[in-house]
Design a protein around this motif. Sequence first.
Motif, mmCIF file in Angstrom:
data_model
loop_
_atom_site.group_PDB
_atom_site.id
_atom_site.type_symbol
_atom_site.label_atom_id
_atom_site.label_comp_id
_atom_site.label_asym_id
_atom_site.label_seq_id
_atom_site.Cartn_x
_atom_site.Cartn_y
_atom_site.Cartn_z
ATOM 1 N N ALA A 48 0.807 -1.218 0.000
ATOM 2 C CA ALA A 48 0.000 0.000 0.000
ATOM 3 C C ALA A 48 0.844 1.274 0.000
ATOM 4 C CB ALA A 48 -0.922 -0.003 1.216
ATOM 5 N N PHE A 49 2.041 1.231 0.593
ATOM 6 C CA PHE A 49 2.846 2.444 0.714
ATOM 7 C C PHE A 49 3.806 2.669 -0.461
ATOM 8 C CE2 PHE A 49 1.926 1.678 5.268
ATOM 9 C CZ PHE A 49 1.270 2.866 5.509
ATOM 10 N N LYS A 50 3.949 1.701 -1.360
ATOM 11 C CA LYS A 50 4.885 1.811 -2.486
ATOM 12 C C LYS A 50 6.253 2.280 -1.994
ATOM 13 C CE LYS A 50 1.327 2.682 -5.883
ATOM 14 N NZ LYS A 50 0.768 3.569 -6.885
ATOM 15 N N SER A 51 6.859 1.490 -1.146
ATOM 16 C CA SER A 51 8.092 1.903 -0.493
ATOM 17 C C SER A 51 9.319 1.231 -1.107
ATOM 18 C CB SER A 51 8.019 1.588 1.000
ATOM 19 O OG SER A 51 7.824 0.212 1.201
ATOM 20 N N ASN A 52 10.479 1.799 -0.796
ATOM 21 C CA ASN A 52 11.781 1.279 -1.218
ATOM 22 C C ASN A 52 12.675 1.158 0.002
ATOM 23 O OD1 ASN A 52 11.308 1.231 -4.026
ATOM 24 N ND2 ASN A 52 11.718 3.427 -4.145
ATOM 25 N N LEU A 53 13.457 0.115 0.035
ATOM 26 C CA LEU A 53 14.448 -0.094 1.077
ATOM 27 C C LEU A 53 15.814 -0.128 0.399
ATOM 28 C CD1 LEU A 53 14.795 -0.667 4.109
ATOM 29 C CD2 LEU A 53 14.666 -3.095 3.557
ATOM 30 N N SER A 54 16.745 0.673 0.896
ATOM 31 C CA SER A 54 18.070 0.696 0.279
ATOM 32 C C SER A 54 19.149 0.720 1.345
ATOM 33 C CB SER A 54 18.228 1.902 -0.655
ATOM 34 O OG SER A 54 18.184 3.107 0.072
ATOM 35 N N GLY A 55 20.315 0.260 0.957
ATOM 36 C CA GLY A 55 21.464 0.260 1.842
ATOM 37 C C GLY A 55 22.730 0.594 1.083
ATOM 38 N N ASN A 56 23.612 1.350 1.712
ATOM 39 C CA ASN A 56 24.893 1.738 1.124
ATOM 40 C C ASN A 56 26.010 1.401 2.098
ATOM 41 O OD1 ASN A 56 23.429 2.930 -0.908
ATOM 42 N ND2 ASN A 56 23.785 5.022 -0.222
ATOM 43 N N VAL A 57 27.128 0.959 1.561
ATOM 44 C CA VAL A 57 28.360 0.771 2.320
ATOM 45 C C VAL A 57 29.426 1.561 1.574
ATOM 46 C CG1 VAL A 57 30.063 -0.902 3.119
ATOM 47 C CG2 VAL A 57 27.656 -1.526 3.063
ATOM 48 N N TYR A 58 30.225 2.352 2.311
ATOM 49 C CA TYR A 58 31.191 3.197 1.631
ATOM 50 C C TYR A 58 32.457 3.379 2.453
ATOM 51 C CZ TYR A 58 29.027 6.678 4.664
ATOM 52 O OH TYR A 58 28.526 7.344 5.743
ATOM 53 N N GLN A 59 33.504 3.804 1.747
ATOM 54 C CA GLN A 59 34.775 4.158 2.375
ATOM 55 C C GLN A 59 35.388 5.293 1.578
ATOM 56 O OE1 GLN A 59 37.653 1.133 3.593
ATOM 57 N NE2 GLN A 59 39.201 2.231 2.423
ATOM 58 N N SER A 60 36.001 6.225 2.285
ATOM 59 C CA SER A 60 36.663 7.347 1.644
ATOM 60 C C SER A 60 37.986 7.600 2.369
ATOM 61 C CB SER A 60 35.772 8.596 1.725
ATOM 62 O OG SER A 60 36.438 9.720 1.216
ATOM 63 N N GLU A 61 39.040 7.793 1.602
ATOM 64 C CA GLU A 61 40.359 8.060 2.177
ATOM 65 C C GLU A 61 40.970 9.239 1.447
ATOM 66 O OE1 GLU A 61 44.377 5.599 3.373
ATOM 67 O OE2 GLU A 61 43.069 4.791 1.842
ATOM 68 N N ALA A 62 41.522 10.193 2.196
ATOM 69 C CA ALA A 62 42.123 11.373 1.582
ATOM 70 C C ALA A 62 43.243 11.904 2.462
ATOM 71 C CB ALA A 62 41.077 12.465 1.366
ATOM 72 N N GLU A 63 44.251 12.460 1.810
ATOM 73 C CA GLU A 63 45.338 13.135 2.502
ATOM 74 C C GLU A 63 45.195 14.632 2.271
ATOM 75 O OE1 GLU A 63 49.148 11.636 1.352
ATOM 76 O OE2 GLU A 63 48.704 9.619 2.100
ATOM 77 N N HIS A 64 45.400 15.394 3.334
ATOM 78 C CA HIS A 64 45.308 16.856 3.269
ATOM 79 C C HIS A 64 46.652 17.433 3.705
ATOM 80 C CE1 HIS A 64 40.958 16.468 2.735
ATOM 81 N NE2 HIS A 64 41.024 15.536 3.663
ATOM 82 N N PRO A 65 47.607 17.573 2.767
ATOM 83 C CA PRO A 65 48.960 17.976 3.149
ATOM 84 C C PRO A 65 49.054 19.394 3.708
ATOM 85 C CG PRO A 65 48.782 17.684 0.767
ATOM 86 C CD PRO A 65 47.490 17.269 1.360
ATOM 87 N N THR A 66 48.207 20.316 3.259
ATOM 88 C CA THR A 66 48.284 21.683 3.787
ATOM 89 C C THR A 66 47.852 21.741 5.240
ATOM 90 O OG1 THR A 66 46.080 22.126 2.898
ATOM 91 C CG2 THR A 66 47.954 22.777 1.546
ATOM 92 N N SER A 67 46.974 20.845 5.655
ATOM 93 C CA SER A 67 46.546 20.793 7.056
ATOM 94 C C SER A 67 47.337 19.755 7.851
ATOM 95 C CB SER A 67 45.055 20.460 7.136
ATOM 96 O OG SER A 67 44.299 21.450 6.476
ATOM 97 N N GLY A 68 48.049 18.869 7.179
ATOM 98 C CA GLY A 68 48.904 17.908 7.844
ATOM 99 C C GLY A 68 48.194 16.692 8.416
ATOM 100 N N TYR A 69 47.072 16.279 7.828
ATOM 101 C CA TYR A 69 46.388 15.093 8.346
ATOM 102 C C TYR A 69 45.859 14.221 7.220
ATOM 103 C CZ TYR A 69 41.727 17.076 7.507
ATOM 104 O OH TYR A 69 40.592 17.581 6.925
ATOM 105 N N LYS A 70 45.565 12.991 7.590
ATOM 106 C CA LYS A 70 44.977 12.013 6.683
ATOM 107 C C LYS A 70 43.654 11.568 7.295
ATOM 108 C CE LYS A 70 46.971 7.962 6.400
ATOM 109 N NZ LYS A 70 47.790 6.806 6.019
ATOM 110 N N GLU A 71 42.633 11.424 6.469
ATOM 111 C CA GLU A 71 41.298 11.058 6.941
ATOM 112 C C GLU A 71 40.837 9.774 6.259
ATOM 113 O OE1 GLU A 71 36.720 12.766 6.993
ATOM 114 O OE2 GLU A 71 38.318 13.962 6.112
#
Length: 112
Positions: A48-71
């Motif tokens: 009756a509700f015409k619904s959707n179920l979704s799932g995401n898995v993610y990863q992001s990696e970046a270096e920020h040399p001007t700030s001196g850190y890696k995330e």
Amino acid sequence: GNNEGSLMTGVKLPNVLGRGEKFQADYTYGTKKSNSFNISLLKPIWGAFKSNLSGNVYQSEAEHPTSGYKELSRGFLADWSFLSAPQVVHNLQYEAVWRNLSCLNKSSSFAV
């Protein structure tokens, strides 16, 4: 971003199980030491509700040399969207992210 060139590759598989599901996977590689991936699956729920179920898995990696850190960020997102009235769609979402910040090198000015 940050004047960075990037290469993105991915795959989309609509109707992967024969009932309107969508599977998508993406990978991005940046020229300034960044990369990320995202995997998602959407499943329509008939009723009756015409619904959707979704799932995401993610990863992001970046270096920020001007700030001196890696995330490094890893997470997942679950989403339920449903039609509550004609032309009105609601979404309920839950997202969890694990972030790891670290010094890029020993010459960073302070601990991040």
